[in-house]
Design an enzyme around this catalytic site. Structure first.
Site, PDB file in Angstrom:
ATOM      1  N   LYS A  74       0.799  -1.229   0.000  1.00 50.86           N
ATOM      2  CA  LYS A  74       0.000   0.000   0.000  1.00 50.86           C
ATOM      3  C   LYS A  74       0.839   1.289   0.000  1.00 50.86           C
ATOM      4  O   LYS A  74       0.414   2.295  -0.557  1.00 50.86           O
ATOM      5  CB  LYS A  74      -0.940   0.028   1.211  1.00 50.86           C
ATOM      6  CG  LYS A  74      -2.159  -0.870   1.069  1.00 50.86           C
ATOM      7  CD  LYS A  74      -3.058  -0.692   2.276  1.00 50.86           C
ATOM      8  CE  LYS A  74      -4.398  -1.342   2.069  1.00 50.86           C
ATOM      9  NZ  LYS A  74      -5.377  -0.920   3.080  1.00 50.86           N
ATOM     10  N   ASP A 111     -10.270   3.753   2.045  1.00 50.51           N
ATOM     11  CA  ASP A 111     -10.513   3.134   3.353  1.00 50.51           C
ATOM     12  C   ASP A 111     -11.303   4.063   4.292  1.00 50.51           C
ATOM     13  O   ASP A 111     -12.203   3.614   5.003  1.00 50.51           O
ATOM     14  CB  ASP A 111      -9.185   2.738   4.012  1.00 50.51           C
ATOM     15  CG  ASP A 111      -8.549   1.519   3.348  1.00 50.51           C
ATOM     16  OD1 ASP A 111      -9.271   0.748   2.693  1.00 50.51           O
ATOM     17  OD2 ASP A 111      -7.320   1.350   3.490  1.00 50.51           O
TER      18      ASP A 111
END
Ligand code: ATR
Length: 283
Positions: A74, A111
């Site tokens: 990520k 997210d």
């Protein structure tokens, strides 16, 4: 080819991670592809850490619309895309890559969006400024959650982490309304709180429960955990037994997928009870 987009009519997307076999994302996106009659497939892309600089730039040549990025890529993926959206840059990590019309790659982080939507699913009238918020943990998940809460208008976010320096650095980086507190103060940091969030690994399957006494937490507080295996962590079970409304981490997982699907396939899908049941059956 689709005349409108210049992309192949069969849409491809996937998730790059290592290990990635356990990912629920194929089930989520393939469910939506079928439901919306979009011809395409969402596949697992097992990419070993050293292979990311070759694999990620290959997306466009392979005809992919984009991909999700998961552990351990990520942060590293940010340096390998051509553009990073402003929110993802602040989070410091991307979880979604979209192949642009010109073949370049743009990174996003959904997210925080997913987290906020999971709260709104449980309490449609939920507001970030309803009272102080306590967030436990200062890792990658905490960064996305804290920024999303601040952007929604949170007035006070008490950030409590085992390693105080990490919480302190995050508070200094993001500024008001975030205040870092030492781990020893986590129990008293629940006084007057309207929302409690666990972003640590404690309570996850295979990990000990979070060591937290809820006595100071007002009963009206919403209690949430970004963990979804198990669906009910010991924290959520204790909160439910005290009478709190609780939110598990599954909603965050499901909702973060929606803007990604829209960017790749042009339809904003919904998180339905049917989709929840399909994913819960895999947990
Ligand atoms: P993620 O990306 O899921 O947030 P992470 O970046 O590894 O994962 O962060 C894990 C979080 O869990 C951190 O806040 C970590 O605290 P430290 O910063 O002190 O490492 C927290 N954590 C892990 N083990 C813990 C434990 N035994 N007690 C309390 N917090 C713990």
């Amino acid at each position: 080819m689709s005349q409108a987009t210049g992309q192949p009519a069969f849409g491809l997307a996937g998730v790059m991670g290592w290990p990635v076999a356990h990912s629920r994302s194929p089930k989520i996106h393939n469910h939506w592809l079928e439901k919306h009659g979009v011809p395409g497939a969402y596949v697992l892309l097992p990419v070993a850490p050293g292979a990311l600089p070759v694999a990620l730039p290959g997306l466009a040549a392979l005809g992919f619309r984009g991909c999700n990025i998961t552990i351990p890529h990520k942060v590293d993926a940010m340096a390998l895309v051509h553009a990073v959206d402003a929110n993802a840059r602040r989070v410091g990590a991307i979880n979604t890559v979209v192949v642009q019309a010109d073949g370049s790659l743009k990174g996003f982080n959904n997210d925080g969006f997913g987290y906020i939507q999971s709260l709104l699913d449980r309490e449609p009238g939920w507001r970030a400024d309803a009272g102080p918020i306590t967030v436990l943990g200062a890792g990658g998940a905490a960064r996305a959650v804290v920024l999303a809460l601040a952007d929604r208008g949170a007035k006070e976010i008490r950030l409590v982490n085992r390693t105080f320096e990490k919480a302190d650095a995050l508070a200094k980086e993001f500024g008001a309304p975030i205040k870092a507190l030492p781990w020893a103060e986590r129990h008293v940091a629940l006084a007057d709180v309207a929302l409690l969030v666990n972003t640590t690994s404690q309570g996850m399957h295979g990990q000990p429960p979070l060591d937290l006494a809820l006595d100071a937490l007002p009963l009206r507080a919403l209690v949430s955990d970004v963990i979804y295996v198990p669906l009910e962590t010991p924290l959520l079970a204790a909160a439910r037994q005290r009478g709190h409304a609780t939110v598990n981490g599954l909603g965050m997982l499901l909702h973060q997928a929606r803007p990604a699907f829209q960017a790749w396939f042009g339809v904003l899908p919904e998180v339905t009870p049917e989709l929840r049941r399909i994913i819960e059956a895999t947990l």
